[in-house]
Design a protein around this motif. Structure first.
Motif, PDB file in Angstrom:
ATOM      1  N   THR A 138       0.975  -1.200   0.001  1.00  0.00           N
ATOM      2  CA  THR A 138      -0.064  -0.103  -0.084  1.00  0.00           C
ATOM      3  C   THR A 138       0.758   1.335  -0.098  1.00  0.00           C
ATOM      4  O   THR A 138       1.918   1.248   0.333  1.00  0.00           O
ATOM      5  N   ALA A 139       0.366   2.325  -0.442  1.00  0.00           N
ATOM      6  CA  ALA A 139       0.953   3.675  -0.528  1.00  0.00           C
ATOM      7  C   ALA A 139      -0.019   4.815  -0.606  1.00  0.00           C
ATOM      8  O   ALA A 139      -1.083   4.535  -1.204  1.00  0.00           O
ATOM      9  N   ILE A 173       4.969   5.847  -3.800  1.00  0.00           N
ATOM     10  CA  ILE A 173       6.038   5.510  -2.806  1.00  0.00           C
ATOM     11  C   ILE A 173       7.155   6.574  -2.970  1.00  0.00           C
ATOM     12  O   ILE A 173       7.642   7.194  -1.927  1.00  0.00           O
ATOM     13  N   THR A 174       7.488   6.866  -4.001  1.00  0.00           N
ATOM     14  CA  THR A 174       8.499   7.936  -4.306  1.00  0.00           C
ATOM     15  C   THR A 174       8.112   9.190  -3.967  1.00  0.00           C
ATOM     16  O   THR A 174       8.786   9.983  -3.492  1.00  0.00           O
ATOM     17  N   GLY A 175       6.707   9.563  -4.169  1.00  0.00           N
ATOM     18  CA  GLY A 175       6.078  11.018  -3.858  1.00  0.00           C
ATOM     19  C   GLY A 175       6.058  11.061  -2.100  1.00  0.00           C
ATOM     20  O   GLY A 175       6.143  11.831  -1.794  1.00  0.00           O
ATOM     21  N   GLY A 176       5.590   9.979  -1.591  1.00  0.00           N
ATOM     22  CA  GLY A 176       5.023  10.043  -0.241  1.00  0.00           C
ATOM     23  C   GLY A 176       6.280   9.455   0.664  1.00  0.00           C
ATOM     24  O   GLY A 176       6.215   9.715   1.908  1.00  0.00           O
ATOM     25  N   PRO A 230      -1.684   3.088   4.348  1.00  0.00           N
ATOM     26  CA  PRO A 230      -2.923   2.191   4.602  1.00  0.00           C
ATOM     27  C   PRO A 230      -2.494   1.031   5.081  1.00  0.00           C
ATOM     28  O   PRO A 230      -1.764   0.354   4.608  1.00  0.00           O
ATOM     29  N   THR A 231      -3.092   0.688   6.014  1.00  0.00           N
ATOM     30  CA  THR A 231      -3.061  -0.722   6.743  1.00  0.00           C
ATOM     31  C   THR A 231      -4.387  -1.485   6.716  1.00  0.00           C
ATOM     32  O   THR A 231      -5.396  -1.035   6.452  1.00  0.00           O
TER      33      THR A 231
END
Length: 195
Positions: free
Chosen positions: A25-26, A64-67, A113-114
């Motif tokens: 998740t991302a 992922i790379t953004g956050g 997110p989980t």
């Protein structure tokens, strides 16, 4: 007569990869996504670090790379169809959480997110940029900042696969939508060497 036959090299990794299929998740800004990944593994003990392969074309990779972070969710057998579905569709056009009715929470450190319903465990990871691995091999590294597991299947640092928790048994992708689940747990005994 040997029963062994050559395996095409593009299938060779399947011979040693029956680790659990995970959901990645991302989130970044107002967008979030969830995808399935068959190739993940621990790479360090302290601090705990993991590696996961995420194709360059995925929306999750952009998030992922953004956050700067991602979640690793270990789905149980009860989520086999959902795992296959989110791994076979893109989240660029619509939020897969909303589209498939996936209940999620937020990790306590990064807010990734989980999922808990139907899952054995989750890990929240800080992305460790590694330009060579990401550009050449699509391998992403993360430092685990928080983690939780369903005590019915993982407690005191150990997995415990029993008939009573079969819906939480981990999924292992064999390709083409085929999965097996972890089961038939047995206890090994140490052999006595020759004296």
């Amino acid at each position: 007569m040997s029963h062994f036959r050559p395996v095409e090299l593009h299938h060779a990794s399947r011979l040693i990869n029956h680790g659990p299929t995970v959901l990645v998740t991302a989130a970044h800004g107002a967008r979030r996504n969830i995808m399935a990944a068959a190739w993940s593994m621990p790479v360090e003990f302290t601090p705990p670090r993991i590696a996961v392969v995420i194709d360059k074309s995925t929306f999750t990779r952009e998030l992922i790379t953004g956050g700067g972070g991602f979640g690793i969710i270990v789905p149980g057998a009860a989520l086999m169809d959902l795992t296959y579905t989110v791994g076979s569709s893109s989240g660029r056009e619509s939020d897969k959480f909303e589209h498939f009715g996936i209940a999620s929470g937020n990790g306590p450190v990064l807010g990734m997110p989980t999922l808990e319903q139907g899952c054995a465990a989750w890990l929240e990871c800080r992305w460790i940029p590694e330009s060579h691995s990401e550009s050449a091999y699509d391998t992403f590294f993360g430092e685990v900042l928080s983690a939780a597991a369903d005590a019915r299947i993982f407690a005191d640092g150990h997995w415990n696969f029993t008939p009573d928790n079969a819906d939480l048994h981990t999924l292992h992708h064999l390709g083409a939508g085929k999965f097996v689940t972890a089961s038939n747990q047995v206890q090994a005994q140490e052999l006595a060497g020759k004296r």
